[in-house]
Design an enzyme around this catalytic site. Structure first.
Site, short mmCIF file in Angstrom:
data_model
loop_
_atom_site.label_atom_id
_atom_site.label_comp_id
_atom_site.label_asym_id
_atom_site.label_seq_id
_atom_site.Cartn_x
_atom_site.Cartn_y
_atom_site.Cartn_z
N HIS A 144 0.82 -1.21 0.00
CA HIS A 144 0.00 0.00 0.00
C HIS A 144 0.86 1.26 0.00
CE1 HIS A 144 0.89 0.93 4.22
NE2 HIS A 144 0.69 -0.35 4.49
N GLU A 166 -2.65 -7.28 8.06
CA GLU A 166 -1.32 -7.09 8.65
C GLU A 166 -1.21 -7.82 9.98
OE1 GLU A 166 1.52 -6.94 8.19
OE2 GLU A 166 2.27 -4.88 8.01
#
Length: 284
Positions: A84, A158
């Site tokens: 990202h 994550e």
């Protein structure tokens, strides 16, 4: 004393075939001779083959990689991994973990746009993304104007960093020095009450690879986070959690893997970032 590897024949060369998608080799016999003060001593003789361990079992590539699926795929696959764009907590140097409070900065949005332009000439059959906001927003930018909807996988989330999440690095180092230093310097042994985040990430990465590779199609885009990306890459390369920090994955960095029908990976590129600084577009 000098040692020389001497092959007994010069005609045994690698022969690659398409049978079972594996390279085939003729395996030359060899002898290792050592000489000192004019005398010669033969130490060993043998044949380098599929069962020989002198090169870690990867002499003919038959065991150079491990299948991530343990089952045959419908076709060869190509997977592009993207981290990202820069997030607010990246910019503030905070521990992010699985928190959904960190969002893309203006720079992160620009990085996502650069990734989109860099990959504009590549056809992808499907896009997979973490549902956490900073990855989700990046995926939405990359995948805009494409037809298929983004598939969000919880296995791409994550790592969960417990009490460190949201803390600035300098604060975490001061308040929780042992935990912070272990996470930074010995992450595979970082644990909270017996829970090891990297072990959980490795489990998630294993499931994520299967979810991705068993999806119909041949070319996939995956947008996610640094820790899970490292786990995905390490797992594809046959590396364990102890190699977690062996390489860097930058915001907007692009890595590419090819997979044969047996689910074995070959790294094509790692952490490409040329598109961050130029108008470069990729063709692969």
């Amino acid at each position: 004393m000098s040692c020389t590897l001497i092959t007994l024949t010069t005609t045994h060369l690698p022969l690659f075939t398409c049978i079972a998608h594996k390279p085939q080799f003729y395996t030359p016999p060899f002898q290792i001779h050592c000489s000192s003060s004019g005398s010669e001593l033969t130490l060993t003789t043998g044949t380098v083959g599929n069962n020989d361990s002198v090169t870690g079992g990867a002499y003919d590539f038959s065991r150079a990689t491990t299948s991530l699926t343990q089952k045959l795929l419908s076709s060869p696959k190509k997977v592009t991994l993207v981290r990202h764009g820069l997030s607010t907590w990246n910019d503030e140097k905070r521990c992010q973990g699985s928190s959904n409070l960190s969002v893309l900065t203006e720079m992160g949005i620009m990085q996502a746009e650069k990734c989109k332009k860099a990959l504009v000439d590549i056809h992808f059959d499907q896009c997979f993304s973490s549902p956490i906001s900073r990855a989700k927003s990046t995926a939405e930018i990359l995948w805009s104007e494409r037809e298929e909807p983004v598939i969000y996988l919880d296995t791409l989330k994550e790592a969960h960093l417990f009490h460190l999440e949201g803390m600035k690095n300098v604060e975490a180092r001061k308040i929780y020095p042992n935990d912070f230093i272990t996470w930074r310097e010995d992450p595979s042994n970082f644990n909270v009450n017996g829970v090891y985040p990297l072990r959980e990430v490795w489990k998630a990465a294993s499931v994520a690879w299967k979810e991705i590779l068993f999806t119909p199609g041949g070319n996939f885009l995956v947008v996610t986070h640094k820790s899970i990306l490292r786990a995905l890459i390490c797992m594809a390369l046959g590396l364990g959690p102890e190699r977690f920090r062996a390489f860097e994955v930058n915001n907007g960095g692009i890595s590419v893997f090819k997979f044969n029908v047996e689910g074995e990976a070959m790294l094509q590129s790692l952490n490409m970032t040329a598109h961050m600084y130029t108008d470069h577009t990729y063709i692969y």
